[in-house]
Motif scaffolding. Structure first.
Motif, PDB file in Angstrom:
ATOM      1  N   ASP A  26       0.821  -1.206   0.000  1.00 32.54           N
ATOM      2  CA  ASP A  26       0.000   0.000   0.000  1.00 32.54           C
ATOM      3  C   ASP A  26       0.861   1.266   0.000  1.00 32.54           C
ATOM      4  N   GLN A  27       2.184   1.117   0.171  1.00 35.24           N
ATOM      5  CA  GLN A  27       3.093   2.259   0.129  1.00 35.24           C
ATOM      6  C   GLN A  27       3.708   2.461  -1.257  1.00 35.24           C
ATOM      7  N   SER A  28       3.387   1.583  -2.182  1.00 40.34           N
ATOM      8  CA  SER A  28       3.999   1.628  -3.511  1.00 40.34           C
ATOM      9  C   SER A  28       3.466   2.783  -4.347  1.00 40.34           C
ATOM     10  N   GLY A  29       4.348   3.307  -5.195  1.00 40.09           N
ATOM     11  CA  GLY A  29       3.958   4.322  -6.163  1.00 40.09           C
ATOM     12  C   GLY A  29       3.928   3.712  -7.556  1.00 40.09           C
ATOM     13  N   ARG A  30       3.679   4.544  -8.558  1.00 42.63           N
ATOM     14  CA  ARG A  30       3.571   4.024  -9.925  1.00 42.63           C
ATOM     15  C   ARG A  30       4.881   3.424 -10.414  1.00 42.63           C
ATOM     16  N   LYS A  59      -3.878  -0.654  -3.501  1.00 38.56           N
ATOM     17  CA  LYS A  59      -3.799  -0.046  -2.168  1.00 38.56           C
ATOM     18  C   LYS A  59      -5.066  -0.313  -1.361  1.00 38.56           C
ATOM     19  N   LYS A  60      -6.209  -0.296  -2.042  1.00 33.93           N
ATOM     20  CA  LYS A  60      -7.476  -0.571  -1.363  1.00 33.93           C
ATOM     21  C   LYS A  60      -7.493  -2.000  -0.813  1.00 33.93           C
ATOM     22  N   LEU A  61      -7.049  -2.947  -1.628  1.00 36.99           N
ATOM     23  CA  LEU A  61      -7.024  -4.340  -1.193  1.00 36.99           C
ATOM     24  C   LEU A  61      -6.032  -4.548  -0.051  1.00 36.99           C
ATOM     25  N   GLU A  62      -4.878  -3.868  -0.132  1.00 37.50           N
ATOM     26  CA  GLU A  62      -3.889  -3.990   0.942  1.00 37.50           C
ATOM     27  C   GLU A  62      -4.474  -3.499   2.270  1.00 37.50           C
ATOM     28  N   GLN A  64      -7.474  -3.703   3.104  1.00 37.54           N
ATOM     29  CA  GLN A  64      -8.484  -4.677   3.522  1.00 37.54           C
ATOM     30  C   GLN A  64      -7.859  -5.972   4.038  1.00 37.54           C
ATOM     31  N   GLY A  65      -6.524  -6.031   3.988  1.00 41.44           N
ATOM     32  CA  GLY A  65      -5.843  -7.206   4.521  1.00 41.44           C
ATOM     33  C   GLY A  65      -5.142  -8.071   3.498  1.00 41.44           C
ATOM     34  N   TRP A  66      -5.316  -7.744   2.217  1.00 41.62           N
ATOM     35  CA  TRP A  66      -4.627  -8.506   1.176  1.00 41.62           C
ATOM     36  C   TRP A  66      -3.137  -8.177   1.207  1.00 41.62           C
ATOM     37  N   SER A  67      -2.313  -9.117   0.779  1.00 46.91           N
ATOM     38  CA  SER A  67      -0.870  -8.893   0.681  1.00 46.91           C
ATOM     39  C   SER A  67      -0.361  -9.624  -0.554  1.00 46.91           C
ATOM     40  N   PHE A  68       0.333  -8.887  -1.425  1.00 45.89           N
ATOM     41  CA  PHE A  68       0.775  -9.471  -2.693  1.00 45.89           C
ATOM     42  C   PHE A  68       2.263  -9.778  -2.719  1.00 45.89           C
TER      43      PHE A  68
END
Length: 290
Positions: A26-30, A59-62, A64-68
């Motif tokens: 969720d901290q990632s940029g383009r 970022k929205k999914l992260e 919500q608890g998702w992790s890629f």
């Protein structure tokens, strides 16, 4: 790191036989997303609206608890969907049902899955050692008829994490599944308050997408890995596009480290001791010159 990698790396990874692995969160940029997409073989346009929307969903999914981080295959599916390359879903799980029966000595699980492929629905039933295994077996049976290559795919690893322990048994859970076809392995993720649903999401992604390197533990306990043109160990050598010492299979230089790790793990779980014993025996018969 894209503009000046030396600020993040004390040495070029390829100089020692490694490869850069970019993580997204969720901290990632383009720029970070572009690097990761390129690593997955997906070309993104930094200024395209689809890239911005994909990053927003990530970022929205992260949140919500998702992790890629360990689920590159799920990330690849997300990116391909926003690029319009996955607009046609190869299959869809319409409905599923799981029944569990238990007693003093044993328990049994049965899963029923209704799948839609090319507009046609089919119903399959399978039994398993547990609800996730039964679900995996039923889904596999439904899919191999239309996608025969999935016969080789199996669930190699399964991890569950409770995201909010204070909610007790109703807490959101994150399931990470690692699938393998015997050559490659890939990670997928699912999140839900329903453990079975989270598992189903991860398993579905696992069947829908594969990734790279093929790092895996073989039945003999030894580590195997490798794809053409990629250096995975410090003993690999590559000049330009020429791989001088292709090391696809079971490289000897990593096996001792792997067996030592198995011995350490056996202190926590005796099951790893059996794997270590198999690996030690296989190492002796494969590499030792008496």
């Amino acid at each position: 790191i894209r503009k000046f990698s030396a600020a993040y790396e004390h040495v070029d990874p390829s100089a020692v036989g490694n490869a850069r692995d970019v993580l997204v969160s969720d901290q990632s940029g383009r720029s970070n997303l572009l690097l990761k997409a390129a690593e997955l073989g997906i070309e993104l346009d930094k200024d395209a609206p689809s890239t911005r929307v994909a990053l927003e969903e990530l970022k929205k999914l992260e949140h919500q608890g998702w992790s890629f981080e360990d689920a590159d295959a799920s990330l690849a599916l997300l990116l391909r969907r926003h690029l319009g390359k996955a607009s046609v879903v190869p299959f869809e799980v319409v409905k599923y049902h799981i029944s569990v029966q238990g007693g003093l000595k044993d328990a049994s699980c049965e899963a029923t899955v209704r799948v839609r492929i090319d507009g046609k629905e089919s119903l399959t039933v399978a039994e398993g050692e547990g609800p996730v295994h039964a679900l995996d077996q039923a889904l596999r049976e439904a899919l191999v008829k239309a996608f025969p290559k999935l016969k080789k795919v199996h669930l190699a690893d399964y991890k569950v994490r409770v995201l909010a322990g204070q909610d007790g048994t109703s807490a959101q859970t994150r399931v990470v599944v690692r699938s393998s076809d015997g050559v490659r392995s890939w990670g997928t993720v699912g999140v839900s308050a329903n453990l079975v649903e989270a598992s189903l999401r991860a398993i579905v992604d696992g069947y829908a997408r594969g990734t790279r390197f093929g790092i895996r533990a073989e039945p003999d306990g030894l580590l195997a890995a490798g794809v053409p043109g990629v250096q995975l160990t410090w003993m690999d050598a590559k000049v330009g596009d020429w791989v001088v010492t292709p090391r696809i299979g079971k490289p000897v230089e990593v096996q001792a480290l792997w067996i030592n790790a198995l011995r350490i793990a056996s202190g926590y779980d005796p099951a790893w001791g059996a794997v270590a014993d198999r690996a030690t025996s296989a190492f002796a018969s494969r590499f030792w010159n008496a």
